[in-house]
Design a protein around this motif. Structure first.
Motif, PDB file in Angstrom:
ATOM      1  N   LEU A   6     -43.210  17.199  37.004  1.00  0.00           N
ATOM      2  CA  LEU A   6     -43.538  15.777  37.117  1.00  0.00           C
ATOM      3  C   LEU A   6     -43.291  15.078  35.784  1.00  0.00           C
ATOM      4  CD1 LEU A   6     -44.710  13.385  38.698  1.00  0.00           C
ATOM      5  CD2 LEU A   6     -47.014  14.189  38.090  1.00  0.00           C
ATOM      6  N   LYS A   7     -43.680  15.724  34.714  1.00  0.00           N
ATOM      7  CA  LYS A   7     -43.488  15.131  33.387  1.00  0.00           C
ATOM      8  C   LYS A   7     -42.005  14.938  33.086  1.00  0.00           C
ATOM      9  CE  LYS A   7     -44.534  15.811  28.469  1.00  0.00           C
ATOM     10  NZ  LYS A   7     -45.197  16.679  27.467  1.00  0.00           N
ATOM     11  N   ARG A   8     -41.182  15.944  33.378  1.00  0.00           N
ATOM     12  CA  ARG A   8     -39.742  15.829  33.124  1.00  0.00           C
ATOM     13  C   ARG A   8     -39.121  14.697  33.921  1.00  0.00           C
ATOM     14  NH1 ARG A   8     -39.846  21.559  33.013  1.00  0.00           N
ATOM     15  NH2 ARG A   8     -39.146  21.662  35.195  1.00  0.00           N
ATOM     16  N   GLU A   9     -39.525  14.573  35.179  1.00  0.00           N
ATOM     17  CA  GLU A   9     -39.005  13.485  36.025  1.00  0.00           C
ATOM     18  C   GLU A   9     -39.394  12.126  35.456  1.00  0.00           C
ATOM     19  OE1 GLU A   9     -37.180  13.397  38.744  1.00  0.00           O
ATOM     20  OE2 GLU A   9     -37.079  15.482  39.429  1.00  0.00           O
ATOM     21  N   LEU A  10     -40.636  12.011  35.021  1.00  0.00           N
ATOM     22  CA  LEU A  10     -41.117  10.733  34.493  1.00  0.00           C
ATOM     23  C   LEU A  10     -40.474  10.401  33.149  1.00  0.00           C
ATOM     24  CD1 LEU A  10     -44.924  11.016  35.383  1.00  0.00           C
ATOM     25  CD2 LEU A  10     -43.206   9.578  36.502  1.00  0.00           C
ATOM     26  N   GLN A  11     -40.265  11.401  32.324  1.00  0.00           N
ATOM     27  CA  GLN A  11     -39.596  11.169  31.045  1.00  0.00           C
ATOM     28  C   GLN A  11     -38.190  10.634  31.245  1.00  0.00           C
ATOM     29  OE1 GLN A  11     -40.175  15.114  29.306  1.00  0.00           O
ATOM     30  NE2 GLN A  11     -41.291  14.210  27.596  1.00  0.00           N
ATOM     31  N   ALA A  12     -37.473  11.234  32.186  1.00  0.00           N
ATOM     32  CA  ALA A  12     -36.108  10.783  32.458  1.00  0.00           C
ATOM     33  C   ALA A  12     -36.111   9.355  32.999  1.00  0.00           C
ATOM     34  CB  ALA A  12     -35.438  11.731  33.451  1.00  0.00           C
ATOM     35  N   TYR A  13     -37.052   9.068  33.880  1.00  0.00           N
ATOM     36  CA  TYR A  13     -37.138   7.734  34.471  1.00  0.00           C
ATOM     37  C   TYR A  13     -37.530   6.700  33.407  1.00  0.00           C
ATOM     38  CZ  TYR A  13     -38.498   3.959  37.638  1.00  0.00           C
ATOM     39  OH  TYR A  13     -38.611   2.750  38.288  1.00  0.00           O
ATOM     40  N   ALA A  14     -38.407   7.094  32.498  1.00  0.00           N
ATOM     41  CA  ALA A  14     -38.851   6.182  31.435  1.00  0.00           C
ATOM     42  C   ALA A  14     -37.665   5.682  30.627  1.00  0.00           C
ATOM     43  CB  ALA A  14     -39.864   6.883  30.536  1.00  0.00           C
ATOM     44  N   LYS A  15     -36.725   6.553  30.332  1.00  0.00           N
ATOM     45  CA  LYS A  15     -35.531   6.134  29.588  1.00  0.00           C
ATOM     46  C   LYS A  15     -34.726   5.122  30.380  1.00  0.00           C
ATOM     47  CE  LYS A  15     -34.882  10.325  26.799  1.00  0.00           C
ATOM     48  NZ  LYS A  15     -33.971  11.444  26.464  1.00  0.00           N
ATOM     49  N   GLU A  16     -34.639   5.340  31.701  1.00  0.00           N
ATOM     50  CA  GLU A  16     -33.861   4.435  32.561  1.00  0.00           C
ATOM     51  C   GLU A  16     -34.430   3.024  32.565  1.00  0.00           C
ATOM     52  OE1 GLU A  16     -33.500   5.925  36.512  1.00  0.00           O
ATOM     53  OE2 GLU A  16     -32.905   7.950  35.879  1.00  0.00           O
ATOM     54  N   ILE A  17     -35.746   2.896  32.454  1.00  0.00           N
ATOM     55  CA  ILE A  17     -36.375   1.575  32.571  1.00  0.00           C
ATOM     56  C   ILE A  17     -36.704   0.958  31.210  1.00  0.00           C
ATOM     57  CG2 ILE A  17     -37.275   2.045  34.871  1.00  0.00           C
ATOM     58  CD1 ILE A  17     -40.011   2.584  33.622  1.00  0.00           C
ATOM     59  N   GLY A  18     -36.143   1.516  30.129  1.00  0.00           N
ATOM     60  CA  GLY A  18     -36.274   0.876  28.823  1.00  0.00           C
ATOM     61  C   GLY A  18     -37.513   1.232  28.037  1.00  0.00           C
ATOM     62  N   ILE A  19     -38.006   2.441  28.209  1.00  0.00           N
ATOM     63  CA  ILE A  19     -39.121   2.933  27.399  1.00  0.00           C
ATOM     64  C   ILE A  19     -38.534   3.834  26.316  1.00  0.00           C
ATOM     65  CG2 ILE A  19     -41.175   4.407  27.395  1.00  0.00           C
ATOM     66  CD1 ILE A  19     -41.750   3.384  30.233  1.00  0.00           C
ATOM     67  N   ASP A  20     -38.809   3.520  25.066  1.00  0.00           N
ATOM     68  CA  ASP A  20     -38.195   4.252  23.954  1.00  0.00           C
ATOM     69  C   ASP A  20     -38.938   5.530  23.595  1.00  0.00           C
ATOM     70  OD1 ASP A  20     -36.045   2.366  23.382  1.00  0.00           O
ATOM     71  OD2 ASP A  20     -37.632   1.018  22.732  1.00  0.00           O
ATOM     72  N   GLU A  21     -40.245   5.541  23.791  1.00  0.00           N
ATOM     73  CA  GLU A  21     -41.037   6.735  23.498  1.00  0.00           C
ATOM     74  C   GLU A  21     -41.961   7.009  24.676  1.00  0.00           C
ATOM     75  OE1 GLU A  21     -40.978   8.843  21.052  1.00  0.00           O
ATOM     76  OE2 GLU A  21     -39.923   7.850  19.394  1.00  0.00           O
ATOM     77  N   PHE A  22     -41.970   8.242  25.142  1.00  0.00           N
ATOM     78  CA  PHE A  22     -42.822   8.669  26.258  1.00  0.00           C
ATOM     79  C   PHE A  22     -43.511   9.951  25.808  1.00  0.00           C
ATOM     80  CE2 PHE A  22     -43.802  11.287  29.865  1.00  0.00           C
ATOM     81  CZ  PHE A  22     -44.065  10.456  30.943  1.00  0.00           C
ATOM     82  N   ARG A  23     -44.811   9.898  25.661  1.00  0.00           N
ATOM     83  CA  ARG A  23     -45.573  11.072  25.265  1.00  0.00           C
ATOM     84  C   ARG A  23     -46.825  11.171  26.132  1.00  0.00           C
ATOM     85  NH1 ARG A  23     -41.507  11.444  22.831  1.00  0.00           N
ATOM     86  NH2 ARG A  23     -41.129  12.018  20.651  1.00  0.00           N
ATOM     87  N   VAL A  24     -47.449  12.340  26.119  1.00  0.00           N
ATOM     88  CA  VAL A  24     -48.620  12.583  26.966  1.00  0.00           C
ATOM     89  C   VAL A  24     -49.747  13.168  26.127  1.00  0.00           C
ATOM     90  CG1 VAL A  24     -49.526  13.889  28.937  1.00  0.00           C
ATOM     91  CG2 VAL A  24     -47.198  12.963  29.015  1.00  0.00           C
ATOM     92  N   THR A  25     -50.971  12.733  26.430  1.00  0.00           N
ATOM     93  CA  THR A  25     -52.154  13.354  25.862  1.00  0.00           C
ATOM     94  C   THR A  25     -53.173  13.561  26.980  1.00  0.00           C
ATOM     95  OG1 THR A  25     -53.813  13.252  24.100  1.00  0.00           O
ATOM     96  CG2 THR A  25     -53.298  11.185  25.225  1.00  0.00           C
TER      97      THR A  25
END
Length: 381
Positions: A6-25
């Motif tokens: 799920l994290k990998r899918e969301l990270q890839a999608y985040a780049k597509e929609i203009g998010i420069d940094e995607f991290r999780v805590t």
């Protein structure tokens, strides 16, 4: 779907929609930040704009039942103003801080977070989440720091080695498990450039800021401000970038990849004198798309008056006298009288005495008489 997938899918999608940094805590309480906030309140350093409930600011589970993970996002914003108009005598200009360039970042990040929430639903039907930007309860900086977006610098900004500190931050709490990222080592070292450069000494010590002394906060207040702060504003209409401009991690950083965040030079570096007479409708039409418009026109107009004094712009005297005589707001009439006195000097003595005879408002009397006392004619009327 497994958390790592799920994290990998969301990270890839985040780049597509203009998010420069995607991290999780994790959604664990932010205990260190809670202690910092308590100390900030005890010392009177809080701005008053924050969510007052410290538990809600530091306990994600109070904001989303069964919270498990928090996604921290960052979007880089520009630091260079291309084709910036130049001010000159009679056409002096003010400046909006970089965080207020382009589309209001609350809208820009909320759009991205909404898409991210929809993507989580698509990949994990029934998932629950809650997102927020700046005005939400959680401390954006604490989330970004623990998630590894960057480290918390001595200037209290999150600093990314890749993007510097010109970053908009947001977060999304979810009941889905996502493998957390590691935090980043603090890398300010012995550098104290931000502390040395702060115009009002608002950075009390590394990582500690007195928000009430910070120019960025002061530009957003709506009342008369102490005279020494009026001079410290310079030509700033909203915000202050000094501690970021001197930061070595911001050298050559200028994000141009997000078209909606690129500034309109005439909008973010406007002529000062026309600002004094803007109606509410005109202000909203011209500046409403900026995050710097959230407090309305009054702080911008007040700061414009201070900027005209900073420039000692005698061509503004007619507009300032008109404000002193006709503005419905007592404190703005008082500020205009102060500005006339500071620009024209003792030449304005007769004018100010006449205004004090005509206008009995307390703020007007205080500002006018202080000038007359300096010139050896206090309470002469």
């Amino acid at each position: 779907m497994r958390g790592d997938m799920l994290k990998r899918e969301l990270q890839a999608y985040a780049k597509e929609i203009g998010i420069d940094e995607f991290r999780v805590t994790t959604a664990d309480p932010f205990l260190v930040m809670k202690q910092r906030l308590m100390e900030q309140q005890e010392k009177g350093y809080a701005s008053g704009f924050e969510e007052p409930d410290l538990e809600r600011r530091t306990t994600p589970a109070l904001l989303l039942e069964d919270a498990v993970s928090i996604i921290a996002i960052a979007v880089a914003y520009p630091s260079k103003l291309k084709d910036a108009p130049r001010g000159k005598e009679g056409e002096r200009r003010g400046i909006f801080g970089r965080s207020s360039w382009g589309l209001d970042y609350h809208q820009a990040l909320k759009q991205r977070l909404t898409l991210l929430e929809e993507k989580i639903q698509e990949l994990s039907p029934g998932a629950r989440s809650r997102s927020m930007v700046d005005t939400g309860e959680l401390v954006d900086r604490a989330v970004a720091e623990r998630a590894g977006i960057g480290f918390s610098g001595k200037n209290c900004s999150i600093i990314s080695e890749e993007h510097g500190s010109y970053l908009y931050l947001g977060e999304l709490i979810t009941d889905q498990y996502l493998p957390p990222d590691e935090s980043v080592e603090e890398l300010c070292g012995s550098c104290n450039k931000c502390l040395d450069a702060c115009p009002t000494d608002a950075l009390i010590e590394p990582g500690v800021i007195d928000a009430k002394r910070c120019i960025s906060f002061i530009t957003q207040t709506k009342t008369l401000i102490p005279e020494h702060f009026r001079y410290a504003l310079g030509n700033r209409l909203y915000g202050c970038d000094t501690c970021q401009q001197v930061c070595p991690y911001n050298r050559k950083k200028n994000a141009t990849q997000h078209s909606e965040l690129q500034p309109d030079p005439e909008q973010v570096k406007p002529l000062l004198i026309p600002l004094l007479s803007l109606s509410n409708r005109e202000f909203k039409s011209r500046f409403g798309s900026l995050s710097g418009a959230w407090r309305g026109k009054k702080p911008i107009q007040r700061n414009a008056v201070c900027a005209l004094v900073h420039y000692q712009d005698r061509t503004a005297l007619d507009a300032l006298r008109l404000m002193a005589e006709t503005d419905q707001r007592e404190d703005m009439r008082a500020l205009a009288i102060w500005a006339v006195g500071r620009i024209a000097g003792q030449e304005a003595e007769d004018y100010i005495q006449k205004r004090l005879l005509t206008d009995s408002a307390e703020d007007v009397q205080v500002e006018g008489n202080r000038l007359l006392e300096e010139w050896g004619n206090g309470h002469a009327i």
